[in-house]
Design an enzyme around this catalytic site. Sequence first.
Site, mmCIF file in Angstrom:
data_model
loop_
_atom_site.group_PDB
_atom_site.id
_atom_site.type_symbol
_atom_site.label_atom_id
_atom_site.label_comp_id
_atom_site.label_asym_id
_atom_site.label_seq_id
_atom_site.Cartn_x
_atom_site.Cartn_y
_atom_site.Cartn_z
ATOM 1 N N PRO A 81 0.859 -1.227 0.182
ATOM 2 C CG PRO A 81 -0.153 -1.151 2.245
ATOM 3 C CD PRO A 81 0.556 -2.015 1.479
ATOM 4 C CG LEU A 94 21.136 -15.495 14.884
ATOM 5 C CD1 LEU A 94 20.164 -16.300 15.789
ATOM 6 C CD2 LEU A 94 20.749 -15.899 13.553
ATOM 7 C CB VAL A 96 25.253 -20.195 17.293
ATOM 8 C CG1 VAL A 96 25.609 -21.650 17.661
ATOM 9 C CG2 VAL A 96 23.870 -20.141 16.821
ATOM 10 N N GLY A 104 23.187 -26.544 12.950
ATOM 11 C CA GLY A 104 21.886 -26.022 12.727
ATOM 12 C C GLY A 104 21.243 -25.336 13.734
ATOM 13 N N GLY A 106 21.945 -22.121 14.510
ATOM 14 C CA GLY A 106 21.715 -20.543 13.924
ATOM 15 C C GLY A 106 20.540 -20.649 13.064
ATOM 16 C CB ALA A 107 19.314 -22.868 10.546
ATOM 17 C CD GLU A 135 32.257 -15.526 8.413
ATOM 18 O OE1 GLU A 135 33.385 -15.045 8.645
ATOM 19 O OE2 GLU A 135 32.231 -16.536 9.027
ATOM 20 C CE1 TYR A 140 20.140 -13.396 10.216
ATOM 21 C CE2 TYR A 140 22.138 -11.934 9.999
ATOM 22 C CZ TYR A 140 21.224 -12.639 10.862
ATOM 23 O OH TYR A 140 21.304 -12.366 12.077
ATOM 24 C CG HIS A 142 22.750 -20.367 3.333
ATOM 25 N ND1 HIS A 142 23.337 -21.283 2.183
ATOM 26 C CD2 HIS A 142 22.214 -21.390 3.872
ATOM 27 C CE1 HIS A 142 23.070 -22.523 2.369
ATOM 28 N NE2 HIS A 142 22.474 -22.738 3.460
HETATM 29 C C1 LIG Z 1 25.895 -16.910 12.009
HETATM 30 C C2 LIG Z 1 25.783 -17.927 12.997
HETATM 31 C C3 LIG Z 1 24.654 -17.550 13.927
HETATM 32 C C4 LIG Z 1 25.408 -19.265 12.413
HETATM 33 O O1 LIG Z 1 25.049 -20.280 13.168
HETATM 34 P P1 LIG Z 1 25.531 -21.744 13.210
HETATM 35 O O2 LIG Z 1 24.663 -22.493 14.187
HETATM 36 O O3 LIG Z 1 26.725 -21.857 13.131
HETATM 37 O O4 LIG Z 1 24.653 -22.312 11.675
HETATM 38 P P2 LIG Z 1 23.904 -23.177 11.382
HETATM 39 O O5 LIG Z 1 24.718 -24.632 11.751
HETATM 40 O O6 LIG Z 1 22.373 -23.239 11.761
HETATM 41 O O7 LIG Z 1 23.935 -23.240 9.716
HETATM 42 C C5 LIG Z 1 22.685 -23.154 9.154
HETATM 43 C C6 LIG Z 1 23.190 -23.217 7.429
HETATM 44 O O8 LIG Z 1 23.739 -21.880 7.306
HETATM 45 C C7 LIG Z 1 24.917 -22.028 6.316
HETATM 46 N N1 LIG Z 1 25.746 -21.066 6.827
HETATM 47 C C8 LIG Z 1 26.162 -20.883 8.271
HETATM 48 N N2 LIG Z 1 27.034 -19.624 8.307
HETATM 49 C C9 LIG Z 1 27.068 -19.285 7.034
HETATM 50 C C10 LIG Z 1 27.478 -18.113 6.718
HETATM 51 N N3 LIG Z 1 28.513 -16.992 7.239
HETATM 52 N N4 LIG Z 1 27.326 -17.969 5.369
HETATM 53 C C11 LIG Z 1 26.570 -18.537 4.445
HETATM 54 N N5 LIG Z 1 25.905 -19.781 4.984
HETATM 55 C C12 LIG Z 1 26.026 -20.041 6.377
HETATM 56 C C13 LIG Z 1 25.290 -23.344 6.822
HETATM 57 O O9 LIG Z 1 26.231 -23.973 5.866
HETATM 58 C C14 LIG Z 1 23.814 -23.949 6.895
HETATM 59 O O10 LIG Z 1 23.587 -24.277 5.504
HETATM 60 P P3 LIG Z 1 22.663 -25.661 5.244
HETATM 61 O O11 LIG Z 1 21.460 -25.874 6.236
HETATM 62 O O12 LIG Z 1 22.305 -25.480 3.774
HETATM 63 O O13 LIG Z 1 23.468 -27.069 5.258
HETATM 64 C C15 LIG Z 1 26.943 -18.396 14.007
HETATM 65 O O14 LIG Z 1 28.162 -18.683 13.126
HETATM 66 C C16 LIG Z 1 27.238 -16.936 14.713
HETATM 67 O O15 LIG Z 1 27.083 -16.826 15.898
HETATM 68 N N6 LIG Z 1 28.294 -16.093 14.268
HETATM 69 C C17 LIG Z 1 28.940 -15.069 14.958
HETATM 70 C C18 LIG Z 1 27.671 -13.955 15.482
HETATM 71 C C19 LIG Z 1 27.139 -13.451 14.017
HETATM 72 O O16 LIG Z 1 27.586 -13.497 12.847
HETATM 73 N N7 LIG Z 1 25.788 -13.323 13.965
HETATM 74 C C20 LIG Z 1 24.887 -13.013 12.978
HETATM 75 C C21 LIG Z 1 24.627 -11.465 12.757
HETATM 76 S S1 LIG Z 1 24.533 -10.437 14.040
#
Ligand SMILES: CC(C)(COP(=O)(O)OP(=O)(O)OC[C@H]1O[C@@H](n2cnc3c(N)ncnc32)[C@H](O)[C@@H]1OP(=O)(O)O)[C@@H](O)C(=O)NCCC(=O)NCCS
Length: 163
Positions: A81, A94, A96, A104, A106-107, A135, A140, A142
């Site tokens: 709108p 977010l 982990v 898994g 983070g997902a 990174e 996100y 992804h």
């Molecule tokens: C980013 C973060 C939250 C990911 O958490 P995680 O538990 O390790 O991720 P997961 O195991 O859930 O990954 C899920 C999917 O995302 C993908 N993935 C993880 N990190 C990725 C990245 N940096 N870029 C692209 N893909 C990514 C994985 O390969 C996986 O893919 P799939 O489901 O197709 O196999 C974690 O690495 C983190 O805490 N990082 C530091 C803080 C940060 O950067 N926070 C986010 C922004 S505030």
Amino acid sequence: MSGAPFRVAPLDSVHDRSNFNCGTLPLDRYLREQVTQDTRRRAAACFVALTDTQRVAGYYTLASACVPIIDLPPETAKKLPRYPAVPAVRMGRLAVDQDFKGQGLGAALLADALDRAARSEVAAFVLMVDAKGDEAAAFYRHHGFIALPESPLTLFLPLATVR
Ligand SMILES: CC(C)(COP(=O)(O)OP(=O)(O)OC[C@H]1O[C@@H](n2cnc3c(N)ncnc32)[C@H](O)[C@@H]1OP(=O)(O)O)[C@@H](O)C(=O)NCCC(=O)NCCS
């Protein structure tokens, strides 16, 4: 998160967050030192993934926000709108813990946040996220998030697609 070794719950004083370490110091400090002030003032809500010993394995925060339509990509904006801005839920943080990365979690936390925002009785058009760097933005993207054209570290996902 049925079947997983984690339970997601609103942050509570009994949860052990003293040694939380995701590898990004500002995100660790926020959880250890600042988050309770924000939750008390209702500036943010915090949800944590807990192990069976009440240790915090991951967390995210949610708050209300609004996004100017002019900031959205034109193909998204044209379906909306003609208001100057639309309501949003912002996931400000977010993270982990390094002991639990790559499993898994983070997902799963992202899915939990999307589900919570999509189920809310208070309408929001999108979930917005603030990526702390390239990174995080890749994580996100992804998961289907779209970057704002002028601000690639701010990404969104329309909540109607989640439902
Ligand atoms: C980013 C973060 C939250 C990911 O958490 P995680 O538990 O390790 O991720 P997961 O195991 O859930 O990954 C899920 C999917 O995302 C993908 N993935 C993880 N990190 C990725 C990245 N940096 N870029 C692209 N893909 C990514 C994985 O390969 C996986 O893919 P799939 O489901 O197709 O196999 C974690 O690495 C983190 O805490 N990082 C530091 C803080 C940060 O950067 N926070 C986010 C922004 S505030």
